[in-house]
Write a protein that holds these residues in place. Structure first.
Motif: not given
Length: 317
Positions: A114, A116, A174, A176, A189, A201
């Motif tokens: 995702k 960000l 999570k 990042l 990712s 993310y």
């Protein structure tokens, strides 16, 4: 406003007849007087180009007019002079080499972490359930990285897949991911998701965009870039220097290539050691017979090898 600009960009989008497109693309860049380094593959385009502001504007218009690259986001820096000496535009199998035996195992246009935006990344990065993962090479993160980021001891992104098992301990977090401009995170990712990581993310636009939109808070050091500048400032809020000389350990932000072309090691070196070792990483390299002249920058332009004409003597019968 400065006279020149440097554009950093990429776009994953299928290119039909990419080899011919590469030739056409190079000719267009030459017509604008641009310098830079562009990689084109069937999967898309990845580049950094530099030139006068009007030429850069014409280039961006050219990219968007194509229709296939509407998702391209240009990171624009104003610079005093072009960030490259020449223009190179090459066709390759991937715009970022993944190191996978089957590159089709991942497809960033279909599944990726995702995105960000920088402000959302800044708000999320310090949470207890979050791990910040730097997917760049070791010489890049030695120059600068986010506070508390996990870094990988890899020389190239192609080594990233081999590190997946070491990251398995973070599967319940999570993740990042971040890199310079975002392009490596697209594949990193995507691969993490394929390997069973559930909540992945990526920092949209990378470190460069983060610096422009958040003033770079909590990014320690400088950001390595793949042009003549070698490193750029990111953090305007709480800056610090994290890189040190590979020879004496003194704090420095200067990145060079070893003057010995057969070594060509990319490393940080202070000015004093640069003078003492003549731009080499060691005494051995300093005394190498092919050592290049050191001008204080540690940047070397490739010199074309002279064409040697062979004289063929026909034996008399």
């Amino acid at each position: 406003m400065k006279a020149y600009q440097t554009l950093l960009y990429y776009c994953y989008s299928h290119i039909q007849d990419a080899e011919q497109y590469t030739k056409n693309h190079l000719n267009f860049c030459k017509s604008l007087g641009l310098t830079g380094r562009i990689i084109i593959a069937d999967e898309g385009i990845n580049g950094t180009v530099s030139g006068k502001a009007d030429a850069c504007k014409a280039y961006m218009d050219y990219i968007y007019a194509d229709g296939r690259f509407n998702a391209t986001e240009f990171k624009i820096d104003e610079v005093d002079k072009p960030s490259f000496i020449k223009i190179h535009c090459r066709y390759k199998t991937e715009i970022v080499y993944s190191g996978l035996k089957d590159p089709s195992y991942i497809n960033p246009t279909q599944e990726t972490g995702k995105h960000l935006e920088p402000k959302a990344f800044a708000e999320m990065k310090d949470r207890d359930d979050v791990v910040i993962l730097d997917v760049r090479s070791n010489y890049e993160h030695s120059m600068g990285k986010f506070k508390n980021a996990i870094t990988l001891d890899i020389e190239n992104f192609r080594d990233f897949p081999a590190m997946i098992n070491e990251l398995a301990q973070y599967k319940d977090k999570k993740i990042l991911t971040y890199c310079t401009g975002g392009i490596k995170c697209e594949k990193a990712s995507a691969l993490l998701l394929k390997e069973g990581f559930k909540d992945v993310y990526q920092l949209h636009g990378g470190i460069i965009k983060y610096g422009k939109e958040t003033d770079g808070k909590d990014f320690d050091g400088k950001c390595y870039v793949f042009d003549n500048r070698l490193a750029v400032d990111v953090n305007k809020i709480n800056p610090t220097v994290v890189s040190s000389c590979g020879n004496c350990g003194k704090t420095t932000t200067k990145m060079i290539n070893c003057a010995n072309p057969e070594c060509n090691k990319h490393f940080t070196q202070c000015n004093e050691c640069g003078v003492t070792l003549d731009g080499s990483c060691s005494d051995v390299c300093q005394n190498h017979p092919r050592k290049r002249p050191y001008d204080g920058t540690g940047y070397y332009v490739k010199v074309p090898q002279p064409i040697i004409k062979k004289t063929i003597i026909l034996a008399q019968s």
